[in-house]
Design a protein around this motif. Structure first.
Motif, PDB file in Angstrom:
ATOM      1  N   ARG A   1      63.104  31.925  -1.715  1.00  0.00           N
ATOM      2  CA  ARG A   1      63.165  32.354  -0.308  1.00  0.00           C
ATOM      3  C   ARG A   1      62.303  33.606  -0.087  1.00  0.00           C
ATOM      4  N   ASN A   2      62.345  34.514  -1.045  1.00  0.00           N
ATOM      5  CA  ASN A   2      61.489  35.698  -0.960  1.00  0.00           C
ATOM      6  C   ASN A   2      60.014  35.306  -0.900  1.00  0.00           C
ATOM      7  N   MET A   3      59.597  34.362  -1.808  1.00  0.00           N
ATOM      8  CA  MET A   3      58.203  33.934  -1.849  1.00  0.00           C
ATOM      9  C   MET A   3      57.796  33.251  -0.535  1.00  0.00           C
ATOM     10  N   LEU A   4      58.691  32.391   0.010  1.00  0.00           N
ATOM     11  CA  LEU A   4      58.375  31.710   1.279  1.00  0.00           C
ATOM     12  C   LEU A   4      58.214  32.728   2.411  1.00  0.00           C
ATOM     13  N   TYR A   5      59.074  33.739   2.459  1.00  0.00           N
ATOM     14  CA  TYR A   5      58.974  34.791   3.468  1.00  0.00           C
ATOM     15  C   TYR A   5      57.591  35.442   3.410  1.00  0.00           C
ATOM     16  N   ARG A   6      57.145  35.810   2.178  1.00  0.00           N
ATOM     17  CA  ARG A   6      55.865  36.496   2.033  1.00  0.00           C
ATOM     18  C   ARG A   6      54.691  35.578   2.378  1.00  0.00           C
ATOM     19  N   VAL A   7      54.816  34.293   2.042  1.00  0.00           N
ATOM     20  CA  VAL A   7      53.724  33.351   2.330  1.00  0.00           C
ATOM     21  C   VAL A   7      53.578  33.149   3.840  1.00  0.00           C
ATOM     22  N   LEU A   8      54.699  32.980   4.536  1.00  0.00           N
ATOM     23  CA  LEU A   8      54.634  32.826   5.994  1.00  0.00           C
ATOM     24  C   LEU A   8      54.029  34.076   6.624  1.00  0.00           C
ATOM     25  N   LYS A   9      54.386  35.245   6.087  1.00  0.00           N
ATOM     26  CA  LYS A   9      53.820  36.498   6.607  1.00  0.00           C
ATOM     27  C   LYS A   9      52.308  36.549   6.379  1.00  0.00           C
ATOM     28  N   GLU A  10      51.855  36.079   5.166  1.00  0.00           N
ATOM     29  CA  GLU A  10      50.416  36.031   4.861  1.00  0.00           C
ATOM     30  C   GLU A  10      49.696  35.114   5.859  1.00  0.00           C
ATOM     31  N   LEU A  11      50.283  33.942   6.122  1.00  0.00           N
ATOM     32  CA  LEU A  11      49.660  32.985   7.044  1.00  0.00           C
ATOM     33  C   LEU A  11      49.544  33.566   8.448  1.00  0.00           C
TER      34      LEU A  11
ATOM     35  N   VAL B   1      50.839  28.521  17.786  1.00  0.00           N
ATOM     36  CA  VAL B   1      51.198  28.238  16.387  1.00  0.00           C
ATOM     37  C   VAL B   1      52.486  27.423  16.372  1.00  0.00           C
ATOM     38  N   THR B   2      52.482  26.325  15.619  1.00  0.00           N
ATOM     39  CA  THR B   2      53.709  25.531  15.452  1.00  0.00           C
ATOM     40  C   THR B   2      54.074  25.521  13.966  1.00  0.00           C
ATOM     41  N   ILE B   3      55.358  25.745  13.688  1.00  0.00           N
ATOM     42  CA  ILE B   3      55.859  25.702  12.312  1.00  0.00           C
ATOM     43  C   ILE B   3      57.063  24.769  12.279  1.00  0.00           C
ATOM     44  N   VAL B   4      56.940  23.693  11.512  1.00  0.00           N
ATOM     45  CA  VAL B   4      58.006  22.683  11.429  1.00  0.00           C
ATOM     46  C   VAL B   4      58.658  22.778  10.053  1.00  0.00           C
ATOM     47  N   PHE B   5      59.991  22.884  10.055  1.00  0.00           N
ATOM     48  CA  PHE B   5      60.775  22.923   8.816  1.00  0.00           C
ATOM     49  C   PHE B   5      61.529  21.598   8.682  1.00  0.00           C
ATOM     50  N   GLU B   6      61.438  20.995   7.488  1.00  0.00           N
ATOM     51  CA  GLU B   6      62.061  19.678   7.314  1.00  0.00           C
ATOM     52  C   GLU B   6      62.628  19.549   5.901  1.00  0.00           C
ATOM     53  N   GLU B   7      63.798  18.892   5.810  1.00  0.00           N
ATOM     54  CA  GLU B   7      64.473  18.684   4.529  1.00  0.00           C
ATOM     55  C   GLU B   7      64.354  17.210   4.142  1.00  0.00           C
ATOM     56  N   LYS B   8      63.726  16.936   2.982  1.00  0.00           N
ATOM     57  CA  LYS B   8      63.581  15.563   2.506  1.00  0.00           C
ATOM     58  C   LYS B   8      64.045  15.487   1.056  1.00  0.00           C
ATOM     59  N   GLY B   9      65.065  14.658   0.775  1.00  0.00           N
ATOM     60  CA  GLY B   9      65.543  14.502  -0.602  1.00  0.00           C
ATOM     61  C   GLY B   9      65.970  15.843  -1.173  1.00  0.00           C
TER      62      GLY B   9
ATOM     63  N   GLY C   1      63.312  22.910  13.512  1.00  0.00           N
ATOM     64  CA  GLY C   1      64.090  22.564  12.318  1.00  0.00           C
ATOM     65  C   GLY C   1      64.474  23.745  11.454  1.00  0.00           C
ATOM     66  N   LEU C   2      64.190  24.970  11.885  1.00  0.00           N
ATOM     67  CA  LEU C   2      64.454  26.137  11.041  1.00  0.00           C
ATOM     68  C   LEU C   2      65.936  26.261  10.706  1.00  0.00           C
ATOM     69  N   LYS C   3      66.818  26.063  11.719  1.00  0.00           N
ATOM     70  CA  LYS C   3      68.252  26.266  11.501  1.00  0.00           C
ATOM     71  C   LYS C   3      68.953  25.024  10.945  1.00  0.00           C
ATOM     72  N   LYS C   4      68.187  23.906  10.812  1.00  0.00           N
ATOM     73  CA  LYS C   4      68.800  22.681  10.261  1.00  0.00           C
ATOM     74  C   LYS C   4      68.753  22.644   8.732  1.00  0.00           C
ATOM     75  N   ILE C   5      67.974  23.551   8.160  1.00  0.00           N
ATOM     76  CA  ILE C   5      67.792  23.539   6.706  1.00  0.00           C
ATOM     77  C   ILE C   5      68.951  24.249   6.017  1.00  0.00           C
ATOM     78  N   ASP C   6      69.432  23.654   4.914  1.00  0.00           N
ATOM     79  CA  ASP C   6      70.422  24.331   4.071  1.00  0.00           C
ATOM     80  C   ASP C   6      69.660  25.235   3.110  1.00  0.00           C
ATOM     81  N   TRP C   7      69.434  26.480   3.559  1.00  0.00           N
ATOM     82  CA  TRP C   7      68.591  27.394   2.789  1.00  0.00           C
ATOM     83  C   TRP C   7      69.246  27.843   1.479  1.00  0.00           C
ATOM     84  N   SER C   8      70.543  27.641   1.361  1.00  0.00           N
ATOM     85  CA  SER C   8      71.221  28.061   0.128  1.00  0.00           C
ATOM     86  C   SER C   8      70.793  27.213  -1.074  1.00  0.00           C
TER      87      SER C   8
END
Length: 546
Positions: free
Chosen positions: A463-473, A486-494, A449-456
């Motif tokens: 986005r900067n904070m999420l990048y750093r958190v994923l790197k920490e994990l 490792v599985t990472i699922v990205f999902e858009e809800k509401g 689901g990474l490319k299905k998200i409207d990141w804008s």
């Protein structure tokens, strides 16, 4: 009888303790002036004193004294015939008593006020409200004497309405109560009224009670106390057509009334004598006079109410006008305070912004210094070592390339650690590159689901904070978990974006280490939430919401 009528006010007075003996003397003097006025000026002087005392008590915020002053003023108004003014003052006193839950001897105060209201409503010929006030007084009465007196007062309302059977029932209760106290005055009053009620039901009844009341009053050594006994005995004998005996008692009553200058009793005794001695015209005159008196009383009450209501409306209008002025003053003060707060806020904002600018500059300087030091310690030293190796011909080309590859990886790590999102590059590609950098022969990393998200929809800061958190994990996973998947699922809800990270590592008894604490702080700083779950030998799970 007067002493009995004043017993509640005396009880009411002793409830309060006053600061100075002089003030106690003044209260006692002016209390006597309105209870037993000896001249027309006594009531006026007493009213002026208690009006001033009321103002002083308001300034001192002495609730007990305010209530007492209102009660005295109410009783003076009643003597002046100001029934509605008296009621208003008594009602104000009651409201204060209701508010003052810790008022000393509160029950005695309520007994006194309600007893006074009962008298007031009797004066206004309002049977229903009078009985209600006396009933309330009875509920608060603490002594047998108080209870007996209130019951007697209730009986007088029934007597006024000529409900003599009901009056007798109440007086019999009062008689049982008064026997428990050593109160000759109350006992004589109740017996006298009981005899009156009885002979109005049956002309032959009541003589025993009347004689007993007279005997008790003779023992009081107060000649004016005999007045009601002589009057009622005269009425009793007139009812039984014993005219001469009746005249004898009525004349004794009239003689005492003249000595004591009691106009009310003189009117009563003269009226009874006219009914005995006068002709039909005189008798008709007396009866009509009584009817006219009652009619005028009711009319005066209505006129007094209209007058009182007009004054009350004027007073309410004045209070509303005063309240409006106060509201305007409060509004002006609020506006001034608002402007002051606004100015302070503006000044505070600029100071805060300048402080943040300074802090930001300091952070940039610190960050640049840290990066500079890292580049110097890690990269520059390695490059210097490679340069040294190149000067030694025996070092092979393959070995030099390996060393350069190590330097490249270190440089890449430094870049990632200080990475800032470039908004011109697709965010999904940036995250994808980050995740790929952690894949190896021992670790498989799956995304969904990474490319299905409207990141804008997320700000650049989020986005900067999420990048750093994923790197920490991922860094924590590499160091501690020994995970192979490792599985990472990205999902858009509401309106939100949800990220679910899971690995099959060794897990742990969950304790947040520095990396996880940093991750949590970063997500919270952008208004998101992050949760962690882990158990020994059961992997690691993290859920993020932005």
């Amino acid at each position: 009888m007067k002493n009995l009528k004043n017993s509640f006010l005396f009880l009411f007075l002793i409830v309060f303790s006053f600061e100075a003996l002089a003030q106690q003397d003044s209260l006692s003097i002016y209390r006597s002036k309105f209870l037993t006025p000896k001249s027309e000026s006594d009531l006026t002087e007493a009213y002026s004193f208690f009006k001033h005392y009321h103002s002083q008590s308001l300034q001192k915020k002495d609730t007990a004294a305010i209530i007492y002053a209102l009660s005295c003023l109410s009783q003076i108004e009643l003597k002046w015939g100001g029934n509605y003014e008296s009621e208003d003052l008594a009602t104000q006193a009651l409201e204060l008593v209701d508010e003052a839950k810790d008022l000393r001897n509160r029950e005695a105060v309520l007994t006194s006020i309600y007893n006074h209201l009962g008298k007031l409503y009797r004066r206004k010929v309002n049977m229903e409200k009078g009985l209600d006030a006396y009933d309330k007084a009875l509920t608060y009465a603490a002594s047998s004497r108080d209870s007996a007196t209130i019951l007697n007062n209730i009986s007088t309302i029934y007597k006024d309405e000529k409900y003599f059977i009901k009056s007798q029932e109440v007086l019999l209760k009062a008689l049982e109560v008064v026997k428990r106290s050593n109160d000759t005055v109350s006992l004589a009053l109740i017996l006298d009224n009981l005899g009156f009620a009885k002979f109005n039901i049956n002309p032959k009844a009541g003589k025993q009670e009347l004689d007993r009341a007279l005997e008790l009053r003779k023992g009081l050594d107060k000649f004016d106390a005999l007045l009601p006994s002589y009057l009622n005995l005269g009425r009793y004998f007139a009812k039984n057509n014993k005219i001469e005996v009746a005249k004898n008692y009525l004349q004794m009553a009239d003689s005492l009334a003249r000595k004591t200058k009691n106009k009310d009793y003189r009117i009563n005794t003269l009226g009874e004598l006219v009914l005995l001695e006068g002709d039909d015209l005189d008798k008709e005159y007396v009866r009509l006079s009584e009817e006219v008196r009652l009619f005028n009383q009711r009319k005066d009450n209505k006129n007094a109410y209209l007058k009182y209501n007009t004054k009350r409306q004027e007073r309410i209008a004045e209070m509303k006008e005063l309240e409006a002025e106060k509201a305007n003053e409060r509004s002006l003060l609020f506006q001034i305070l608002s402007i002051f707060v606004l100015l302070i806020s503006i000044i505070g904002y600029f100071l805060y912004r300048e402080r943040n600018k300074k802090k930001l500059v300091e952070n940039v300087i610190q960050t640049e210094g840290r990066i500079s030091k890292t580049v110097h310690d890690v990269i520059a030293n390695d490059i210097y070592q490679i340069m040294t190796k190149l000067q030694i011909e025996k070092n092979s080309k393959a070995e030099i390339l390996d060393d350069l590859d190590v330097v490249y990886n270190k440089a890449r790590d430094i870049s990632r650690n200080n990475f800032v999102i470039d908004d011109s590059i697709e965010y999904s590609e940036i995250i994808g590159d980050l995740l790929k950098s952690y894949e190896s022969m021992e670790l498989r990393l799956i995304t969904n689901g990474l490319k299905k998200i409207d990141w804008s929809r997320l700000t650049i800061h989020k986005r900067n904070m999420l990048y750093r958190v994923l790197k920490e994990l991922l860094t924590n996973m590499t160091k501690y978990s020994k995970a192979s998947l490792v599985t990472i699922v990205f999902e858009e809800k509401g309106n939100g974006v949800f990220i679910k990270y899971k690995d099959n590592g060794v897990g742990c008894d969950f304790v947040k280490k520095n990396g996880l604490v940093n991750a949590e702080n970063r997500i919270k700083s952008v208004g998101g939430t992050i949760t962690f779950e882990s158990e020994p030998n059961n992997g690691f799970l993290c859920k993020i919401k932005l």
